[in-house]
Design an enzyme around this catalytic site. Sequence first.
Site, PDB file in Angstrom:
ATOM      1  N   MET A 126      -7.226  -5.727   0.713  1.00 12.31           N
ATOM      2  CA  MET A 126      -6.305  -4.968  -0.149  1.00 12.31           C
ATOM      3  C   MET A 126      -5.825  -3.679   0.519  1.00 12.31           C
ATOM      4  O   MET A 126      -5.446  -2.733  -0.178  1.00 12.31           O
ATOM      5  CB  MET A 126      -7.004  -4.629  -1.467  1.00 12.31           C
ATOM      6  N   SER A 127      -5.820  -3.642   1.857  1.00 10.80           N
ATOM      7  CA  SER A 127      -5.456  -2.399   2.553  1.00 10.80           C
ATOM      8  C   SER A 127      -4.886  -2.713   3.921  1.00 10.80           C
ATOM      9  O   SER A 127      -4.527  -3.851   4.219  1.00 10.80           O
ATOM     10  CB  SER A 127      -6.702  -1.510   2.701  1.00 10.80           C
ATOM     11  N   TYR A 146      -3.333  -0.214  -5.072  1.00 13.84           N
ATOM     12  CA  TYR A 146      -3.879  -0.534  -6.397  1.00 13.84           C
ATOM     13  C   TYR A 146      -4.384   0.696  -7.151  1.00 13.84           C
ATOM     14  O   TYR A 146      -4.644   0.623  -8.359  1.00 13.84           O
ATOM     15  CB  TYR A 146      -4.972  -1.603  -6.311  1.00 13.84           C
ATOM     16  N   GLU A 147      -4.526   1.825  -6.466  1.00 11.61           N
ATOM     17  CA  GLU A 147      -4.880   3.057  -7.165  1.00 11.61           C
ATOM     18  C   GLU A 147      -3.662   3.692  -7.835  1.00 11.61           C
ATOM     19  O   GLU A 147      -3.798   4.698  -8.532  1.00 11.61           O
ATOM     20  CB  GLU A 147      -5.498   4.057  -6.189  1.00 11.61           C
ATOM     21  N   ALA A 206     -12.936  -3.837   4.925  1.00  8.24           N
ATOM     22  CA  ALA A 206     -13.757  -4.937   4.427  1.00  8.24           C
ATOM     23  C   ALA A 206     -12.811  -6.041   3.975  1.00  8.24           C
ATOM     24  O   ALA A 206     -11.733  -5.762   3.440  1.00  8.24           O
ATOM     25  CB  ALA A 206     -14.620  -4.464   3.261  1.00  8.24           C
ATOM     26  N   HIS A 230     -17.590  -5.616  -6.084  1.00 11.03           N
ATOM     27  CA  HIS A 230     -17.413  -4.597  -5.045  1.00 11.03           C
ATOM     28  C   HIS A 230     -18.748  -4.193  -4.415  1.00 11.03           C
ATOM     29  O   HIS A 230     -18.798  -3.827  -3.237  1.00 11.03           O
ATOM     30  CB  HIS A 230     -16.710  -3.368  -5.631  1.00 11.03           C
ATOM     31  N   HIS A 273     -15.616   5.006  -0.704  1.00 10.29           N
ATOM     32  CA  HIS A 273     -14.616   5.794   0.012  1.00 10.29           C
ATOM     33  C   HIS A 273     -14.868   7.260  -0.311  1.00 10.29           C
ATOM     34  O   HIS A 273     -14.563   7.722  -1.413  1.00 10.29           O
ATOM     35  CB  HIS A 273     -13.201   5.391  -0.395  1.00 10.29           C
ATOM     36  N   SER A 281     -14.276   0.305   3.425  1.00  5.37           N
ATOM     37  CA  SER A 281     -15.396   0.187   2.487  1.00  5.37           C
ATOM     38  C   SER A 281     -16.692  -0.185   3.194  1.00  5.37           C
ATOM     39  O   SER A 281     -16.751  -1.165   3.947  1.00  5.37           O
ATOM     40  CB  SER A 281     -15.090  -0.883   1.432  1.00  5.37           C
ATOM     41  N   ASN A 305     -17.660 -11.182   2.429  1.00  9.04           N
ATOM     42  CA  ASN A 305     -17.952 -12.304   1.528  1.00  9.04           C
ATOM     43  C   ASN A 305     -17.034 -13.464   1.876  1.00  9.04           C
ATOM     44  O   ASN A 305     -15.996 -13.282   2.514  1.00  9.04           O
ATOM     45  CB  ASN A 305     -17.728 -11.894   0.061  1.00  9.04           C
ATOM     46  N   HIS A 352      -5.050   3.446  -1.570  1.00 13.58           N
ATOM     47  CA  HIS A 352      -4.675   2.059  -1.818  1.00 13.58           C
ATOM     48  C   HIS A 352      -3.511   1.983  -2.806  1.00 13.58           C
ATOM     49  O   HIS A 352      -3.392   2.825  -3.709  1.00 13.58           O
ATOM     50  CB  HIS A 352      -5.853   1.270  -2.416  1.00 13.58           C
TER      51      HIS A 352
END
Length: 270
Positions: free
Chosen positions: A207-208, A81-82, A109, A243, A57, A26, A231, A79
């Site tokens: 998350m990846s 989560y997708e 990220a 995001h 992406h 990201s 962050n 991902h």
Amino acid sequence: MDLQQTADRLTERLGQRAKLGIILGSGLGDYYESMTDTIVIPYGEIEGFPESTVPGHAGEWIMGRLFGIPTVMMRGRFHIYEGHPAQIVALPIRVMRAMGVEKLIVTNACGGIREDFAAGDLMLIEDQINFAGYNPLIGPNDERWGPRFPDMSRAYDPFLLKLAQEVAADLGIPLQKGVYAMMSGPSFETPAEIRMLRALGADAVGMSTVPEVIAANHCGIQVLGISCVTNKAADGKGEPLNHEEVLEAGRRVAASFRKLLNGITKRLTF
């Protein structure tokens, strides 16, 4: 899908076997502009690849040469989560391997857990923790790709870690080091989850990346991982996370990121 057939078609378009793979996370997707002789293929045009649905992406498989090295880049990734199973998340890694890729640079990220991390820091991933509850190797093992029980004691290649540190020092680029923890997402972590991760030794969270690194180790690809701290992870005291903040931090660090990757790539040997 016939994975080898897909890889052979891509290799034919590239005109030679690939050697280097890079996954752009990201906010870091513009690095592909460093390539020459570029071929851009939307994921939707590759058999078995889903289309990316995440802002930041682009969803493109990019091939060409990076400082003379035949290279494959993913501009964005898949991902869990997708809604994709871990095996699909890791599928591009096996395609890369079938194309000849020997070394993989994964980027992402992440949220900074360690107190001395700040937004915009680059972190060299020394190790990882899988809190996602998924592993791309679950199911029947295909011995063509790797052993049933692959070693993960050196998930991130020691030589590449040393090389990245030397390049960063030579270029005067501050480079943190730490352990990356993966949560499934897509919700950001709660303050309690961040306290748990910190207590268990994680320095950053995202998350990846973890499924891709497992798959790469399984099939014998050397891995280097670099995170962009976008962050401070949730502590319950700051502003709500979003995001767009992630993407903006990626844009701010783009120049240092490009300089570091250029320096590393120029010193790779195959």
